[in-house]
Motif scaffolding. Structure first.
Motif, PDB file in Angstrom:
ATOM      1  N   ARG A  86       6.850   1.723  -8.602  1.00 24.79           N
ATOM      2  CA  ARG A  86       6.096   0.631  -9.223  1.00 24.79           C
ATOM      3  C   ARG A  86       6.863  -0.689  -9.068  1.00 24.79           C
ATOM      4  O   ARG A  86       6.282  -1.717  -8.746  1.00 24.79           O
ATOM      5  N   TYR A 103       3.733   5.493  -5.797  1.00 22.03           N
ATOM      6  CA  TYR A 103       3.675   5.306  -7.250  1.00 22.03           C
ATOM      7  C   TYR A 103       2.560   6.158  -7.849  1.00 22.03           C
ATOM      8  O   TYR A 103       2.775   6.854  -8.853  1.00 22.03           O
ATOM      9  N   GLN A 104       1.379   6.133  -7.231  1.00 26.73           N
ATOM     10  CA  GLN A 104       0.245   6.909  -7.748  1.00 26.73           C
ATOM     11  C   GLN A 104       0.536   8.414  -7.675  1.00 26.73           C
ATOM     12  O   GLN A 104       0.163   9.173  -8.583  1.00 26.73           O
ATOM     13  N   LEU A 105       1.199   8.854  -6.620  1.00 25.97           N
ATOM     14  CA  LEU A 105       1.536  10.259  -6.458  1.00 25.97           C
ATOM     15  C   LEU A 105       2.457  10.740  -7.579  1.00 25.97           C
ATOM     16  O   LEU A 105       2.207  11.779  -8.215  1.00 25.97           O
ATOM     17  N   ARG A 140       6.533  -1.899  -5.508  1.00 22.25           N
ATOM     18  CA  ARG A 140       5.194  -2.440  -5.268  1.00 22.25           C
ATOM     19  C   ARG A 140       5.058  -3.844  -5.872  1.00 22.25           C
ATOM     20  O   ARG A 140       4.570  -4.767  -5.230  1.00 22.25           O
ATOM     21  N   VAL A 174       8.585   7.147 -10.624  1.00 23.39           N
ATOM     22  CA  VAL A 174       7.435   6.318 -11.010  1.00 23.39           C
ATOM     23  C   VAL A 174       7.886   4.867 -11.175  1.00 23.39           C
ATOM     24  O   VAL A 174       7.263   3.932 -10.643  1.00 23.39           O
ATOM     25  N   GLU A 216       0.831  -1.208   0.000  1.00 22.85           N
ATOM     26  CA  GLU A 216       0.000   0.000   0.000  1.00 22.85           C
ATOM     27  C   GLU A 216       0.868   1.262   0.000  1.00 22.85           C
ATOM     28  O   GLU A 216       0.595   2.210  -0.725  1.00 22.85           O
ATOM     29  N   ASN A 266       2.440   1.647  -3.427  1.00 21.90           N
ATOM     30  CA  ASN A 266       1.422   2.009  -4.410  1.00 21.90           C
ATOM     31  C   ASN A 266       1.010   3.480  -4.255  1.00 21.90           C
ATOM     32  O   ASN A 266       0.788   4.167  -5.254  1.00 21.90           O
ATOM     33  N   ARG A 267       0.907   3.964  -3.009  1.00 19.53           N
ATOM     34  CA  ARG A 267       0.579   5.378  -2.780  1.00 19.53           C
ATOM     35  C   ARG A 267       1.639   6.291  -3.402  1.00 19.53           C
ATOM     36  O   ARG A 267       1.316   7.280  -4.078  1.00 19.53           O
ATOM     37  N   LYS A 280       2.990   9.196 -10.462  1.00 18.69           N
ATOM     38  CA  LYS A 280       2.332   9.002 -11.752  1.00 18.69           C
ATOM     39  C   LYS A 280       1.390  10.169 -12.052  1.00 18.69           C
ATOM     40  O   LYS A 280       1.357  10.678 -13.183  1.00 18.69           O
ATOM     41  N   THR A 281       0.653  10.623 -11.040  1.00 22.78           N
ATOM     42  CA  THR A 281      -0.234  11.779 -11.211  1.00 22.78           C
ATOM     43  C   THR A 281       0.580  13.031 -11.547  1.00 22.78           C
ATOM     44  O   THR A 281       0.194  13.820 -12.417  1.00 22.78           O
TER      45      THR A 281
END
Length: 189
Positions: free
Chosen positions: A126, A87-89, A129, A122, A81, A84-85, A91-92
């Protein structure tokens, strides 16, 4: 004289072991009786651990391992988790940077990083994760292997009667017609 006796024992010892092997050739299979409650079925322990992690350990009587297994799962889920958080940050932030009209430096989430730095982050988060997903499968597989091995070892006798004895041996050879005198080491376990 003692040296000659020791050398004779080591020369005659292979003849003794080959004769003992010939006597035991009729026994070619080992049968394990699962009617004894202390002996566990490895297949059952593995299936129980596959269905519900830790159930095989409880079946084997090693319930103290269950918190370790679930602690490993919990820590691994936390890191999945967390990665992934992150990675999403990143990526955004990369999508916002690549959007037509892109963001200016004060509007960016990471003003100290250029596009290559954000791409590296990124990929880094990833990869971490995804490696944690493999680690999760490894913990699950290790849970099943532990239950199986523990069930196999439940039939292992760990009695207090571990003894070594040296005994003199006198045997007659049927093929040559001679006699053998030697020393044997007997191990009881």
């Amino acid at each position: 004289m003692i040296y000659i006796y020791i050398i004779a024992v080591f020369i005659l010892l292979p003849a003794l072991t080959s004769q003992a092997q010939n006597e035991n050739q009729n026994i070619d299979t080992v049968k394990v009786d699962f009617s004894n409650k202390n002996i566990k079925d490895p297949r059952k322990a593995t299936i129980l651990s596959a269905i519900l992690p830790g159930a095989g350990q409880v079946y084997n009587g090693k319930a103290w391992k269950v918190p370790l297994i679930y602690g490993g799962f919990a820590a691994n889920i936390y890191f999945i988790e967390f990665n992934n958080r992150r990675y999403q940050l990143f990526k955004t932030a990369l999508f916002a940077l690549d959007k037509p009209g892109g963001l200016t430096d004060p509007e960016r989430a990471f003003p100290n990083l250029n596009r290559d730095g954000i791409v590296r982050n990124v990929n880094f988060w990833r990869r971490n994760r995804d490696l944690n997903y493999f680690l999760f499968m490894g913990i699950y597989a290790l849970n099943m292997v532990d239950a199986n091995v523990d069930a196999h070892l439940s039939a292992f006798d760990v009695s207090e009667d571990l003894t070594f004895r040296f005994e003199p041996v006198y045997e007659t050879l049927t093929a040559g017609g001679g006699n053998l005198i030697g020393l044997s080491l007997k191990i009881n376990f």
